[in-house]
Design an enzyme around this catalytic site. Structure first.
Site, PDB file in Angstrom:
ATOM      1  N   LYS A  54       0.868  -1.178   0.000  1.00  0.00           N
ATOM      2  CA  LYS A  54       0.000   0.000   0.000  1.00  0.00           C
ATOM      3  C   LYS A  54       0.907   1.230   0.000  1.00  0.00           C
ATOM      4  O   LYS A  54       2.057   1.167   0.456  1.00  0.00           O
ATOM      5  CB  LYS A  54      -0.862  -0.020   1.280  1.00  0.00           C
ATOM      6  CG  LYS A  54      -2.123   0.788   1.197  1.00  0.00           C
ATOM      7  CD  LYS A  54      -3.309  -0.017   0.693  1.00  0.00           C
ATOM      8  CE  LYS A  54      -4.548   0.844   0.653  1.00  0.00           C
ATOM      9  NZ  LYS A  54      -5.717   0.121   0.182  1.00  0.00           N
ATOM     10  N   GLY A  73     -23.550   3.981   4.635  1.00  0.00           N
ATOM     11  CA  GLY A  73     -22.703   4.532   3.577  1.00  0.00           C
ATOM     12  C   GLY A  73     -23.150   4.025   2.219  1.00  0.00           C
ATOM     13  O   GLY A  73     -23.060   2.833   1.924  1.00  0.00           O
TER      14      GLY A  73
HETATM   15  P1  NAD Z   1     -17.089   6.107  -1.037  1.00  0.00           P
HETATM   16  O1  NAD Z   1     -16.277   7.242  -0.548  1.00  0.00           O
HETATM   17  O2  NAD Z   1     -17.599   6.104  -2.430  1.00  0.00           O
HETATM   18  O3  NAD Z   1     -18.342   5.862  -0.075  1.00  0.00           O
HETATM   19  C1  NAD Z   1     -18.292   5.992   1.314  1.00  0.00           C
HETATM   20  C2  NAD Z   1     -19.599   6.638   1.721  1.00  0.00           C
HETATM   21  O4  NAD Z   1     -19.689   6.627   3.142  1.00  0.00           O
HETATM   22  C3  NAD Z   1     -19.722   8.096   1.275  1.00  0.00           C
HETATM   23  O5  NAD Z   1     -20.943   8.274   0.589  1.00  0.00           O
HETATM   24  C4  NAD Z   1     -19.682   8.878   2.591  1.00  0.00           C
HETATM   25  O6  NAD Z   1     -20.459  10.064   2.547  1.00  0.00           O
HETATM   26  C5  NAD Z   1     -20.261   7.867   3.555  1.00  0.00           C
HETATM   27  N1  NAD Z   1     -19.923   8.102   4.951  1.00  0.00           N
HETATM   28  C6  NAD Z   1     -18.764   8.550   5.485  1.00  0.00           C
HETATM   29  N2  NAD Z   1     -18.873   8.631   6.817  1.00  0.00           N
HETATM   30  C7  NAD Z   1     -20.104   8.204   7.147  1.00  0.00           C
HETATM   31  C8  NAD Z   1     -20.809   8.047   8.360  1.00  0.00           C
HETATM   32  N3  NAD Z   1     -20.252   8.337   9.541  1.00  0.00           N
HETATM   33  N4  NAD Z   1     -22.084   7.585   8.323  1.00  0.00           N
HETATM   34  C9  NAD Z   1     -22.670   7.286   7.141  1.00  0.00           C
HETATM   35  N5  NAD Z   1     -22.048   7.424   5.938  1.00  0.00           N
HETATM   36  C10 NAD Z   1     -20.789   7.873   5.949  1.00  0.00           C
HETATM   37  O7  NAD Z   1     -16.185   4.805  -0.774  1.00  0.00           O
HETATM   38  P2  NAD Z   1     -16.382   3.350  -1.364  1.00  0.00           P
HETATM   39  O8  NAD Z   1     -15.452   3.156  -2.502  1.00  0.00           O
HETATM   40  O9  NAD Z   1     -17.814   3.046  -1.495  1.00  0.00           O
HETATM   41  O10 NAD Z   1     -15.780   2.485  -0.158  1.00  0.00           O
HETATM   42  C11 NAD Z   1     -16.526   2.265   1.019  1.00  0.00           C
HETATM   43  C12 NAD Z   1     -15.704   1.424   1.982  1.00  0.00           C
HETATM   44  O11 NAD Z   1     -15.364   0.193   1.355  1.00  0.00           O
HETATM   45  C13 NAD Z   1     -14.391   2.051   2.411  1.00  0.00           C
HETATM   46  O12 NAD Z   1     -14.119   1.666   3.742  1.00  0.00           O
HETATM   47  C14 NAD Z   1     -13.383   1.425   1.469  1.00  0.00           C
HETATM   48  O13 NAD Z   1     -12.086   1.409   2.033  1.00  0.00           O
HETATM   49  C15 NAD Z   1     -13.955   0.037   1.337  1.00  0.00           C
HETATM   50  N6  NAD Z   1     -13.575  -0.657   0.117  1.00  0.00           N
HETATM   51  C16 NAD Z   1     -13.886  -0.161  -1.088  1.00  0.00           C
HETATM   52  C17 NAD Z   1     -13.551  -0.849  -2.240  1.00  0.00           C
HETATM   53  C18 NAD Z   1     -13.917  -0.359  -3.613  1.00  0.00           C
HETATM   54  O14 NAD Z   1     -13.805  -1.125  -4.573  1.00  0.00           O
HETATM   55  N7  NAD Z   1     -14.392   0.865  -3.756  1.00  0.00           N
HETATM   56  C19 NAD Z   1     -12.858  -2.074  -2.129  1.00  0.00           C
HETATM   57  C20 NAD Z   1     -12.572  -2.588  -0.873  1.00  0.00           C
HETATM   58  C21 NAD Z   1     -12.918  -1.880   0.258  1.00  0.00           C
END
Ligand code: NAD
Length: 367
Positions: A92, A192
């Site tokens: 990372k 989220g």
């Molecule tokens: P994103 O930023 O698109 O979505 C996250 C959402 O969570 C946002 O809409 C944000 O407003 C909301 N949020 C933040 N704090 C919050 C709270 N306290 N209460 C409610 N909502 C809240 O991110 P993503 O790509 O959807 O990823 C989401 C999670 O999944 C992250 O933890 C990320 O590390 C993990 N993840 C993502 C992927 C991927 O392919 N995108 C892969 C593995 C893990």
């Protein structure tokens, strides 16, 4: 390899001390005065293959905070790749600073040159505050980057595959707990509705689940609600809902001393990384509450599966989805093993991952 606990954050240790404790192979500090670039690339383990993991940019309060973050995240990638049967190691990168103030073409290309200097031991991808455009700049300086746009021969946004894998893991957990993997009429709370949460809600609604959603971003929340018919709740209400499944898809550490006693769900299965604030303590606290936890690094591995498919190519979206579907079987295997051995599911998943790394390491004898 040790489990993560809260004290890790507060301990001040030498870089070598931390790397030794967490089992890292290499930690690279990258500095470039003209662009203001300050980055750390951590390569945790390359027994299974080159270390693949995204780059995160964040205005860390201190260098120590950035270092701890990259060390923890890179180790998590080792486990994620190993449990998913991928021939990839864990790595990372973090870039320190405010993305709005610092990011530009030269900045990202300079970072790309640092990635290139590692000769393929580390392959980068998108993470927090990185956009597809940034990957394009990095790609101008190195081939060791994934998640580039489909128009450039890449795999594009990994989120649909991540969400599909989470959905598979959730169904496996339902099979384990309820005896059926059907989610029709099950009540699911999704915290989220960003990239992963939004696609997950679509799968759930399609199957006939009753879905409750929350987000701190009102625009996204209203959009997903109107498109899917999911019911909106306030951010803090999500923990108290009388639901079958809680799906954390926002931030990490939402399973902690304050929230676990509030949960009424029988299953926790979501896409967020590092959901357990303390892997050991909160893993067992969930067991004590009778809640089955589908390990995050296992069920959210779809994104890594997708970028891994791009790296080893030629990329095929159907194949990536088919590989993510295997998360169902692995989740069931781990939930059964944890229950038979009386250990928490996170530890069971880590054990299987470590076993694979050790077994494959043994076949790679020196000539
Ligand atoms: P994103 O930023 O698109 O979505 C996250 C959402 O969570 C946002 O809409 C944000 O407003 C909301 N949020 C933040 N704090 C919050 C709270 N306290 N209460 C409610 N909502 C809240 O991110 P993503 O790509 O959807 O990823 C989401 C999670 O999944 C992250 O933890 C990320 O590390 C993990 N993840 C993502 C992927 C991927 O392919 N995108 C892969 C593995 C893990």
């Amino acid at each position: 390899m040790a489990l993560v606990n809260e004290s890790e954050k507060t301990r001040t240790q030498s870089v070598f001390g931390l790397a030794a404790e967490m089992g890292h192979e290499q930690v690279v500090f990258c500095h470039d005065e003209p662009t203001g670039l300050r980055a750390i690339i951590a390569i945790h383990n390359t027994v299974l293959g080159p270390a693949l993991g995204g780059t995160r940019m964040w205005p860390y309060a201190s260098e120590e905070e950035a270092l701890i973050d990259v060390l923890r995240l890179s180790r998590g990638m080792t486990y994620k790749a190993a449990i998913s049967g991928l021939n990839l190691g864990g790595g990372k990168a973090v870039i320190i600073g405010d993305p709005d103030k610092l990011k530009n073409e030269a900045f990202m290309r300079r970072f790309g040159r640092f990635v290139d200097s590692l000769g393929g031991r580390y392959i980068t991808a998108e993470d927090v505050n990185m956009k597809t455009r940034d990957m394009e700049y990095i790609h101008m300086e190195t081939d060791y980057v994934t998640g580039i746009p489909q128009s450039m021969g890449g795999s594009g946004d990994p989120s649909p595959v991540t969400a599909y894998g989470v959905y598979m893991g959730m169904k496996a957990a339902a099979k384990f707990v309820f005896g059926t993997d059907s989610l029709a009429n099950r009540k699911v709370a999704v915290q989220g509705v960003g990239q992963v949460g939004m696609y997950l809600v679509q799968h759930l609604v399609k199957e006939g689940a009753t879905v409750f959603i929350t987000d701190i971003n009102q625009d996204k929340l209203q959009k997903v609600a109107s498109e899917t018919g999911a019911k909106v709740v306030a951010p803090d209400e999500i923990y108290d809902l009388d639901v079958d499944i809680y799906a954390p898809c926002a931030l990490g550490a939402t399973l902690n001393d304050d929230t676990i006693p509030r949960l009424k769900a029988s299953i926790v299965a979501g896409g967020a990384n590092n959901q357990l604030k303390d892997e050991h303590k909160h893993g067992y606290m969930l067991i004590d509450r009778g809640i089955t936890y589908a390990p995050d690094f296992l069920i959210n591995a779809g994104g890594l599966i997708n970028v891994g498919a791009e790296y080893y190519g030629p990329y095929n979206s159907d194949k990536a989805h088919a590989d993510a579907e295997k998360i169902y079987d692995t989740t069931l295997e781990i939930l059964n093993m944890a229950s038979e051995e009386g250990i928490n599911t996170q530890e069971a998943a880590m054990k299987i991952a470590e076993h694979r790394i050790a077994a494959i390491g043994r076949i790679k004898l020196p000539y």
